[in-house]
Design a protein around this motif. Structure first.
Motif, PDB file in Angstrom:
ATOM      1  N   GLU A 196      71.913  66.599 123.050  1.00 11.62           N
ATOM      2  CA  GLU A 196      72.451  66.609 124.326  1.00 11.62           C
ATOM      3  C   GLU A 196      72.791  65.267 125.031  1.00 11.62           C
ATOM      4  O   GLU A 196      73.713  65.001 125.676  1.00 11.62           O
ATOM      5  CB  GLU A 196      71.837  67.685 125.154  1.00 11.62           C
ATOM      6  N   LYS A 197      71.871  64.647 124.867  1.00  8.29           N
ATOM      7  CA  LYS A 197      71.715  63.086 125.659  1.00  8.29           C
ATOM      8  C   LYS A 197      72.854  62.230 124.923  1.00  8.29           C
ATOM      9  O   LYS A 197      73.530  61.394 125.284  1.00  8.29           O
ATOM     10  CB  LYS A 197      70.445  62.614 125.403  1.00  8.29           C
ATOM     11  N   LEU A 198      72.990  62.687 123.452  1.00  8.27           N
ATOM     12  CA  LEU A 198      74.056  62.053 122.877  1.00  8.27           C
ATOM     13  C   LEU A 198      75.468  62.602 123.095  1.00  8.27           C
ATOM     14  O   LEU A 198      76.366  61.577 122.609  1.00  8.27           O
ATOM     15  CB  LEU A 198      73.577  61.870 121.184  1.00  8.27           C
ATOM     16  N   GLY A 199      75.545  63.598 123.759  1.00 12.50           N
ATOM     17  CA  GLY A 199      77.059  64.244 123.989  1.00 12.50           C
ATOM     18  C   GLY A 199      77.437  65.065 123.125  1.00 12.50           C
ATOM     19  O   GLY A 199      78.783  65.461 122.900  1.00 12.50           O
ATOM     20  N   ASN A 200      76.560  65.333 121.905  1.00 12.80           N
ATOM     21  CA  ASN A 200      77.028  66.282 120.877  1.00 12.80           C
ATOM     22  C   ASN A 200      76.741  67.507 121.018  1.00 12.80           C
ATOM     23  O   ASN A 200      75.609  68.204 120.630  1.00 12.80           O
ATOM     24  CB  ASN A 200      76.172  65.646 119.617  1.00 12.80           C
ATOM     25  N   ASP A 201      77.591  68.096 121.883  1.00 14.75           N
ATOM     26  CA  ASP A 201      77.321  69.637 122.593  1.00 14.75           C
ATOM     27  C   ASP A 201      77.263  70.550 121.288  1.00 14.75           C
ATOM     28  O   ASP A 201      76.674  71.429 121.394  1.00 14.75           O
ATOM     29  CB  ASP A 201      78.419  69.981 123.219  1.00 14.75           C
ATOM     30  N   LYS A 202      78.138  70.409 120.340  1.00 15.37           N
ATOM     31  CA  LYS A 202      78.181  71.209 119.175  1.00 15.37           C
ATOM     32  C   LYS A 202      76.815  71.460 118.334  1.00 15.37           C
ATOM     33  O   LYS A 202      76.228  72.520 118.170  1.00 15.37           O
ATOM     34  CB  LYS A 202      79.275  70.950 118.185  1.00 15.37           C
ATOM     35  N   LYS A 203      76.478  70.394 118.155  1.00 16.41           N
ATOM     36  CA  LYS A 203      75.025  70.114 117.628  1.00 16.41           C
ATOM     37  C   LYS A 203      73.908  70.655 118.349  1.00 16.41           C
ATOM     38  O   LYS A 203      73.010  71.327 117.733  1.00 16.41           O
ATOM     39  CB  LYS A 203      74.898  68.714 117.063  1.00 16.41           C
ATOM     40  N   MET A 204      73.765  70.388 119.632  1.00 15.15           N
ATOM     41  CA  MET A 204      72.974  70.731 120.569  1.00 15.15           C
ATOM     42  C   MET A 204      73.057  72.486 120.413  1.00 15.15           C
ATOM     43  O   MET A 204      71.892  73.140 120.325  1.00 15.15           O
ATOM     44  CB  MET A 204      73.357  70.582 122.008  1.00 15.15           C
ATOM     45  N   ILE A 205      74.293  73.235 120.655  1.00 10.59           N
ATOM     46  CA  ILE A 205      73.983  74.487 120.665  1.00 10.59           C
ATOM     47  C   ILE A 205      73.745  75.309 119.246  1.00 10.59           C
ATOM     48  O   ILE A 205      72.975  76.170 119.331  1.00 10.59           O
ATOM     49  CB  ILE A 205      75.550  75.001 121.056  1.00 10.59           C
ATOM     50  N   GLU A 206      74.294  74.376 118.071  1.00 10.20           N
ATOM     51  CA  GLU A 206      73.733  75.008 116.902  1.00 10.20           C
ATOM     52  C   GLU A 206      72.422  74.875 116.680  1.00 10.20           C
ATOM     53  O   GLU A 206      71.635  76.075 116.211  1.00 10.20           O
ATOM     54  CB  GLU A 206      74.510  74.224 115.750  1.00 10.20           C
ATOM     55  N   SER A 207      71.738  73.858 117.103  1.00 15.11           N
ATOM     56  CA  SER A 207      70.221  73.605 116.953  1.00 15.11           C
ATOM     57  C   SER A 207      69.347  74.660 117.898  1.00 15.11           C
ATOM     58  O   SER A 207      68.593  75.160 117.522  1.00 15.11           O
ATOM     59  CB  SER A 207      69.845  72.066 117.413  1.00 15.11           C
ATOM     60  N   LEU A 208      69.839  75.018 119.231  1.00 12.05           N
ATOM     61  CA  LEU A 208      69.345  75.916 120.006  1.00 12.05           C
ATOM     62  C   LEU A 208      69.461  77.361 119.438  1.00 12.05           C
ATOM     63  O   LEU A 208      68.450  78.306 119.581  1.00 12.05           O
ATOM     64  CB  LEU A 208      69.980  75.819 121.179  1.00 12.05           C
ATOM     65  N   GLU A 209      70.440  77.717 118.761  1.00 12.14           N
ATOM     66  CA  GLU A 209      70.902  78.927 118.405  1.00 12.14           C
ATOM     67  C   GLU A 209      69.784  79.081 117.050  1.00 12.14           C
ATOM     68  O   GLU A 209      69.285  80.175 116.724  1.00 12.14           O
ATOM     69  CB  GLU A 209      72.345  78.976 117.778  1.00 12.14           C
ATOM     70  N   ARG A 210      69.526  78.097 116.292  1.00  5.17           N
ATOM     71  CA  ARG A 210      68.820  78.094 114.991  1.00  5.17           C
ATOM     72  C   ARG A 210      67.346  78.386 115.419  1.00  5.17           C
ATOM     73  O   ARG A 210      66.534  79.033 114.939  1.00  5.17           O
ATOM     74  CB  ARG A 210      68.830  76.852 114.364  1.00  5.17           C
ATOM     75  N   ALA A 211      67.167  77.819 116.644  1.00  6.02           N
ATOM     76  CA  ALA A 211      65.608  77.918 117.258  1.00  6.02           C
ATOM     77  C   ALA A 211      65.422  79.500 117.683  1.00  6.02           C
ATOM     78  O   ALA A 211      64.580  79.737 117.461  1.00  6.02           O
ATOM     79  CB  ALA A 211      65.381  77.015 118.342  1.00  6.02           C
ATOM     80  N   ALA A 212      66.410  79.935 118.540  1.00  4.51           N
ATOM     81  CA  ALA A 212      66.404  81.384 118.811  1.00  4.51           C
ATOM     82  C   ALA A 212      66.496  82.253 117.593  1.00  4.51           C
ATOM     83  O   ALA A 212      65.722  83.263 117.721  1.00  4.51           O
ATOM     84  CB  ALA A 212      67.749  81.802 119.586  1.00  4.51           C
ATOM     85  N   ASP A 213      66.986  81.891 116.477  1.00  5.51           N
ATOM     86  CA  ASP A 213      66.989  82.772 115.260  1.00  5.51           C
ATOM     87  C   ASP A 213      65.605  82.858 114.767  1.00  5.51           C
ATOM     88  O   ASP A 213      65.047  83.781 114.302  1.00  5.51           O
ATOM     89  CB  ASP A 213      67.899  82.371 114.398  1.00  5.51           C
ATOM     90  N   ILE A 214      64.956  81.478 114.627  1.00  2.00           N
ATOM     91  CA  ILE A 214      63.547  81.328 114.089  1.00  2.00           C
ATOM     92  C   ILE A 214      62.622  82.171 114.891  1.00  2.00           C
ATOM     93  O   ILE A 214      61.718  82.763 114.594  1.00  2.00           O
ATOM     94  CB  ILE A 214      63.277  79.830 114.047  1.00  2.00           C
ATOM     95  N   GLU A 215      62.679  81.824 116.378  1.00  2.00           N
ATOM     96  CA  GLU A 215      61.757  82.592 117.343  1.00  2.00           C
ATOM     97  C   GLU A 215      62.477  83.141 118.322  1.00  2.00           C
ATOM     98  O   GLU A 215      62.694  82.688 119.421  1.00  2.00           O
ATOM     99  CB  GLU A 215      60.821  81.350 117.946  1.00  2.00           C
ATOM    100  N   PRO A 216      62.936  84.460 118.197  1.00  2.00           N
ATOM    101  CA  PRO A 216      63.594  85.260 119.092  1.00  2.00           C
ATOM    102  C   PRO A 216      62.973  85.749 120.348  1.00  2.00           C
ATOM    103  O   PRO A 216      62.991  86.872 120.624  1.00  2.00           O
ATOM    104  CB  PRO A 216      64.395  86.374 118.583  1.00  2.00           C
TER     105      PRO A 216
END
Length: 218
Positions: free
Chosen positions: A148-168
């Motif tokens: 998010e700090k680097l402005g890579n919104d797509k990677k940010m969302i993908e990473s958060l979605e992965r986190a939510a999948d691992i720990e819902p």
């Protein structure tokens, strides 16, 4: 006769002395182990109580005895990070990583780089940590913050979605919903928040995975 007696006594004393030295030498590892355990206890207790100088002395003493103790370097790095001595913290984490490569050391380095606004270096450290261990949601959340700090919104969302999948959990869903809000992804955010409210009402964790939500709202 007296000379023979003296020689015999001297011989007995010498053998006895040698046995004492051998026994003492054999006892050293046990005493050292006890001392190191005590130093670990002091370091841990002092860190919890924020007695940083005492903790530092204990950890440095451990490293004087065992200079290749990666765990001690990691703890020392955490101690320095708490005191915002970031360059010293990074040095400790990097030494720990060189002695005993681990995802934790790399993750800690990433956190320090994030705190000091070295986001490219932080991203690289988190990526290396994830390459070694990708089963913790917290690693993906930290990586998302950097992206998010680097402005890579797509990677940010993908990473958060992965986190939510691992720990819902409700917390991980809140973090993801907030990210959707910041990016104007209102439908996705509403869908997630509705799930959160239903989960709270039923006192159960969210039932659907992030992947399922994504399919519904896209």
């Amino acid at each position: 006769m007296l000379g023979l007696l003296l020689i015999l006594i001297l011989g007995i004393w010498t053998v006895s002395r040698q046995q004492t030295v051998i026994e003492a030498a054999a006892d050293i590892p046990q005493k050292l182990s006890i001392k190191l355990e005590r130093l670990w206890d002091i370091a841990q207790e002092s860190l919890k109580e924020r007695k940083y100088l005492r903790a530092e002395k204990a950890l440095l003493t451990i490293l004087r005895v065992d200079e290749r103790n990666a765990t001690a370097y990691n703890r020392l790095g955490i101690l320095y990070a708490k005191q915002q001595a970031y360059s010293d913290a990074i040095e400790c984490f990097e030494i720990a990583q060189s002695l005993e490569p681990s995802a934790s050391s790399l993750h800690n380095v990433g956190l320090i780089y994030y705190e000091t606004a070295h986001y490219d270096k932080a991203a690289l450290a988190f990526e290396q940590a994830l390459a070694m261990e990708d089963s913790l949601a917290s690693r993906y959340i930290a990586y998302a913050k950097v992206q998010e700090k680097l402005g890579n919104d797509k990677k940010m969302i993908e990473s958060l979605e992965r986190a939510a999948d691992i720990e819902p959990s409700i917390q991980s869903y809140h973090i993801l919903a907030d990210a959707y809000d910041r990016l104007g992804e209102t439908e996705k955010s509403v869908e997630l928040r509705d799930k959160i409210q239903k989960a709270i009402a039923s006192k159960n964790p969210p039932a659907k995975s992030v992947q399922q939500v994504r399919k519904v709202v896209m």
